[in-house]
Design an enzyme around this catalytic site. Sequence first.
Site, PDB file in Angstrom:
ATOM      1  CG  ASN A 211      -0.162  -0.124   2.490  1.00 55.52           C
ATOM      2  OD1 ASN A 211       0.629   0.748   2.822  1.00 55.52           O
ATOM      3  ND2 ASN A 211      -0.353  -1.214   3.211  1.00 55.52           N
ATOM      4  CE  LYS A 290       7.679 -12.151 -14.323  1.00 54.64           C
ATOM      5  NZ  LYS A 290       8.410 -11.566 -15.428  1.00 54.64           N
ATOM      6  CG  PHE A 323      -1.769   5.651  13.663  1.00 53.86           C
ATOM      7  CD1 PHE A 323      -1.151   5.519  14.898  1.00 53.86           C
ATOM      8  CD2 PHE A 323      -1.587   6.826  12.946  1.00 53.86           C
ATOM      9  CE1 PHE A 323      -0.365   6.542  15.417  1.00 53.86           C
ATOM     10  CE2 PHE A 323      -0.808   7.859  13.447  1.00 53.86           C
ATOM     11  CZ  PHE A 323      -0.200   7.722  14.683  1.00 53.86           C
ATOM     12  CE  LYS A 337     -10.901  -0.004  11.762  1.00 52.34           C
ATOM     13  NZ  LYS A 337     -10.291   0.649  10.631  1.00 52.34           N
ATOM     14  CE  LYS A 341      -8.194  -3.236  14.546  1.00 56.31           C
ATOM     15  NZ  LYS A 341      -7.136  -3.486  13.586  1.00 56.31           N
TER      16      LYS A 341
END
Length: 407
Positions: A211, A290, A323, A337, A341
């Site tokens: 990402n 691959k 975060f 969250k 969490k």
Amino acid sequence: MKIALGVSGGIAAYKAAEIVRLLQERGVRVQVIMTQAAQEFIRPLTFAALSGEKVITGMFSPGEEQEPNISSAIEHIAVAQSIDALVVAPATADILAHFAQGIATDFLTTLYLATTAPVVVAPAMNVNMWNQAATQANMEILRKRGVKIVEPGSGYLACGMTGAGRLAENEAIVAAVLEALGASQDLSGETVLITAGPTREKIDPVRYLTNRSSGRMGYALAEAALRRGARVLLVSGPTSLTAPGGAEMTRVESAEEMRRAMLDLLSQATIVIMTAAVSDYRVKVAADQKIKRKGAMALDLEPTPDILKEITSHKTSQIVIGFAAETTNVLESARQKLIAKNLDAIVVNDVSREGVGFDSERNAVTIISRHEGEVVEVPETTKWDVAQRVLDQVVRLREHRKSAVKA
Ligand code: C5P
């Protein structure tokens, strides 16, 4: 508390004498360092008399030129280790350029490289020198590096011109120094375990899922925590950033590697901050060879382990901060969250906004704490400032917890 006050060569050099006095009134010891040019404007004796300390005027003290001894040759290291802040007032364009580029040609510029203490600079120069693109680019480098800049004011300048470039008021400089000192050691005795960057989930030997996280937020937190006196363990996914000096680094690639590193290090930590953008999915079975291109294909994905959730189920007394990068229903999802969490606080980025968040130098966040659902808004600023605000919140959570234990 002891600071080094660098005085560089400019008309405003005489104003540094008053800064010495104001700091001493507040119980701060001041070691003055003068550049060669500063000594053309004001004599070292003035500062020696005011500060009650020997003034450093060069790399090698006078009288030792023929036979410099070891103690004077390594004095910059001794000073670097003994100070709680390095302050330069006035700071000339030349000194700022040396700091920005890491060029060490005299005692002050060498000290800047050698110290890990917070750095405060108060620039003073001619308005055109201040507005020069080169000076402004150097200021931007220093700002990003966390150097506190006491912006010059506007007005009549000694050169006869009017504009920005006047040394800030002494009170503003002293306030910035005290802030740097106050913030300097409030995490001493803590071990902060931080994750940063993206993870890479292997698809085949040459491809992976990842990402846009740059790692900057986590690295800024690591550096800020070090400056505030903490021991820092940094678990980093692949980034192009340089490790903050003093951080104990563990480099990982996949979510599974990050998970193992975190579980290994957790027992040493008193504070855990998970900034890493852990990939949510990975390929069920990565290919050994691959994958060749042929028509359409689908990847068979499975969720990665939720490291944060695992940490909060294993933790003992650590303060744990997560975060969250959200694009919709930002605050509500973050609140969920925080509970799901079992976190002490969650730092929320709205990543749908332009110019902040992922892969950017800047950020704007909301910090939601478990304690009384307290919400702190941090409007758009540098990631360095965001890091400081997050650590301020950690310190508050620690205080709440201490008072809860006592009650
Ligand atoms: O659920 P979400 O990915 O939005 O949660 C973000 C927080 O959880 C971040 O602190 C991130 O580092 C952490 N996380 C994790 N393991 C995952 C996914 C996210 O620790 N697999």
